[in-house]
Scaffold this motif. Structure first.
Motif, PDB file in Angstrom:
ATOM      1  N   ALA A  20       0.862  -1.180   0.000  1.00 12.65           N
ATOM      2  CA  ALA A  20       0.000   0.000   0.000  1.00 12.65           C
ATOM      3  C   ALA A  20       0.898   1.230   0.000  1.00 12.65           C
ATOM      4  N   ILE A  21       0.528   2.204  -0.829  1.00 13.50           N
ATOM      5  CA  ILE A  21       1.315   3.425  -0.972  1.00 13.50           C
ATOM      6  C   ILE A  21       0.562   4.548  -0.270  1.00 13.50           C
ATOM      7  N   GLY A  22       1.246   5.263   0.603  1.00 13.08           N
ATOM      8  CA  GLY A  22       0.605   6.329   1.363  1.00 13.08           C
ATOM      9  C   GLY A  22       0.910   7.693   0.769  1.00 13.08           C
ATOM     10  N   GLY A  23      -0.111   8.545   0.706  1.00 10.45           N
ATOM     11  CA  GLY A  23       0.078   9.889   0.187  1.00 10.45           C
ATOM     12  C   GLY A  23      -1.055  10.789   0.648  1.00 10.45           C
ATOM     13  N   ASP A  24      -1.102  12.004   0.115  1.00  7.26           N
ATOM     14  CA  ASP A  24      -2.134  12.940   0.557  1.00  7.26           C
ATOM     15  C   ASP A  24      -3.222  13.165  -0.498  1.00  7.26           C
ATOM     16  N   ALA A  25      -3.285  12.269  -1.492  1.00  8.88           N
ATOM     17  CA  ALA A  25      -4.281  12.440  -2.564  1.00  8.88           C
ATOM     18  C   ALA A  25      -5.529  11.610  -2.329  1.00  8.88           C
ATOM     19  N   GLY A  26      -5.674  11.061  -1.125  1.00 14.46           N
ATOM     20  CA  GLY A  26      -6.853  10.245  -0.864  1.00 14.46           C
ATOM     21  C   GLY A  26      -6.626   8.804  -1.286  1.00 14.46           C
ATOM     22  N   THR A  27      -7.722   8.044  -1.286  1.00 11.54           N
ATOM     23  CA  THR A  27      -7.645   6.617  -1.580  1.00 11.54           C
ATOM     24  C   THR A  27      -8.018   6.362  -3.036  1.00 11.54           C
ATOM     25  N   PHE A  28      -7.161   5.646  -3.737  1.00 15.59           N
ATOM     26  CA  PHE A  28      -7.470   5.271  -5.116  1.00 15.59           C
ATOM     27  C   PHE A  28      -6.620   4.074  -5.510  1.00 15.59           C
ATOM     28  N   THR A  29      -6.953   3.476  -6.640  1.00 12.59           N
ATOM     29  CA  THR A  29      -6.187   2.347  -7.175  1.00 12.59           C
ATOM     30  C   THR A  29      -5.735   2.713  -8.576  1.00 12.59           C
ATOM     31  N   ASP A  30      -4.458   2.502  -8.861  1.00 10.40           N
ATOM     32  CA  ASP A  30      -3.932   2.911 -10.163  1.00 10.40           C
ATOM     33  C   ASP A  30      -4.272   1.878 -11.239  1.00 10.40           C
ATOM     34  N   PRO A  31      -3.952   2.133 -12.518  1.00  5.81           N
ATOM     35  CA  PRO A  31      -4.373   1.221 -13.598  1.00  5.81           C
ATOM     36  C   PRO A  31      -3.817  -0.205 -13.458  1.00  5.81           C
ATOM     37  N   ASP A  32      -2.751  -0.374 -12.681  1.00  2.00           N
ATOM     38  CA  ASP A  32      -2.171  -1.706 -12.520  1.00  2.00           C
ATOM     39  C   ASP A  32      -2.548  -2.344 -11.196  1.00  2.00           C
ATOM     40  N   GLY A  33      -3.487  -1.725 -10.494  1.00  2.00           N
ATOM     41  CA  GLY A  33      -3.990  -2.334  -9.259  1.00  2.00           C
ATOM     42  C   GLY A  33      -3.224  -1.967  -8.007  1.00  2.00           C
ATOM     43  N   PHE A  34      -2.287  -1.013  -8.086  1.00  2.00           N
ATOM     44  CA  PHE A  34      -1.570  -0.587  -6.880  1.00  2.00           C
ATOM     45  C   PHE A  34      -2.470   0.356  -6.078  1.00  2.00           C
ATOM     46  N   VAL A  35      -2.615   0.061  -4.800  1.00  2.00           N
ATOM     47  CA  VAL A  35      -3.531   0.776  -3.925  1.00  2.00           C
ATOM     48  C   VAL A  35      -2.817   1.929  -3.213  1.00  2.00           C
ATOM     49  N   TRP A  36      -3.431   3.099  -3.294  1.00  2.00           N
ATOM     50  CA  TRP A  36      -2.978   4.269  -2.532  1.00  2.00           C
ATOM     51  C   TRP A  36      -3.962   4.528  -1.416  1.00  2.00           C
ATOM     52  N   GLU A  37      -3.456   4.959  -0.285  1.00  2.00           N
ATOM     53  CA  GLU A  37      -4.312   5.301   0.827  1.00  2.00           C
ATOM     54  C   GLU A  37      -3.778   6.552   1.513  1.00  2.00           C
ATOM     55  N   ALA A  38      -4.602   7.155   2.355  1.00  2.00           N
ATOM     56  CA  ALA A  38      -4.158   8.354   3.061  1.00  2.00           C
ATOM     57  C   ALA A  38      -2.999   7.989   3.974  1.00  2.00           C
ATOM     58  N   ALA A  39      -1.920   8.751   3.879  1.00  2.00           N
ATOM     59  CA  ALA A  39      -0.758   8.485   4.724  1.00  2.00           C
ATOM     60  C   ALA A  39      -1.141   8.713   6.180  1.00  2.00           C
ATOM     61  N   SER A  40      -0.692   7.806   7.067  1.00  2.00           N
ATOM     62  CA  SER A  40      -1.030   7.991   8.468  1.00  2.00           C
ATOM     63  C   SER A  40      -0.322   9.196   9.043  1.00  2.00           C
TER      64      SER A  40
END
Length: 203
Positions: A182-202
């Protein structure tokens, strides 16, 4: 500008994984949490550790093997420098390399840079996807490689063609199931075209 802030590896045994990454020297670069999501074959990403000299490559690979990693590609010299690839006990693949061919000082386990390499189906399409979400590009080489500007993270984020990344680290590109990352960042929760999940960074 969107920031990329953290990498969380999803592992069967967080306590064991924590001990491994601390022994290996990556403890401050990655987080771990429990997951038994089904996954087989290549999980589509690798961690790239850049160091300053061949002795440091050997020192880090030695530490990884002592802590339970297995060798995917033994450290060897190439026209580009010197490096090798290991697989962590949880399955994460780590490439350790230097562009230097000779040591200039005593070997240490100092890591100069860590990059999260995402193997993607279409580098240009994935680049557009991330740029549209506010990530700034630092380097771009057509459909071969893209590196993002990630000042908020100790880890650099980069895109590679999946087939090329698999070849580089010595595995088949075939794989299905969870990426277990899981990749954390400040852009909210989304999944990229290859299925990599982003979530709000703690926080």
């Amino acid at each position: 500008m969107t920031s990329f802030e953290s990498v969380t590896l999803e592992v069967p045994d967080p306590t064991a994984a924590d001990a491994f990454y601390n022994a290996f020297g990556l403890g401050s670069y990655v987080n771990v949490r429990a997951s038994d999501a089904p996954t087989t074959g290549f999980r589509g990403f690798a961690l790239s550790l850049v160091v300053s000299q061949p002795g440091n490559v050997d020192a880090l690979i030695g530490a990884a093997l002592d802590a339970g990693a297995t060798t995917l590609k033994p450290a060897t010299k190439g026209f580009w420098g010197y490096g090798g690839v290991v697989r962590a006990p949880d399955g994460t693949i780590c490439k350790i390399a230097t562009s230097k061919k000779k040591d200039t000082g005593p070997a240490t386990r100092h890591i100069d840079q860590v990059a999260l390499l995402l193997g993607v189906a279409d580098v240009k399409a994935s680049k557009r996807f991330y740029v549209d979400r506010g990530l700034a590009v630092a380097k771009s080489f057509g459909g071969k490689y893209v590196e993002f500007d990630t000042p908020a993270s100790a880890v650099t984020l980069a895109l590679y063609p999946r087939r090329a990344l698999a070849k580089d680290i010595g595995v088949s590109q075939e794989g299905i199931g969870s990426h277990r990352i899981a990749i954390g960042g400040d852009a909210g929760t989304f999944t990229d075209p290859d299925g990599f999940v982003w979530e709000a960074a703690s926080a």
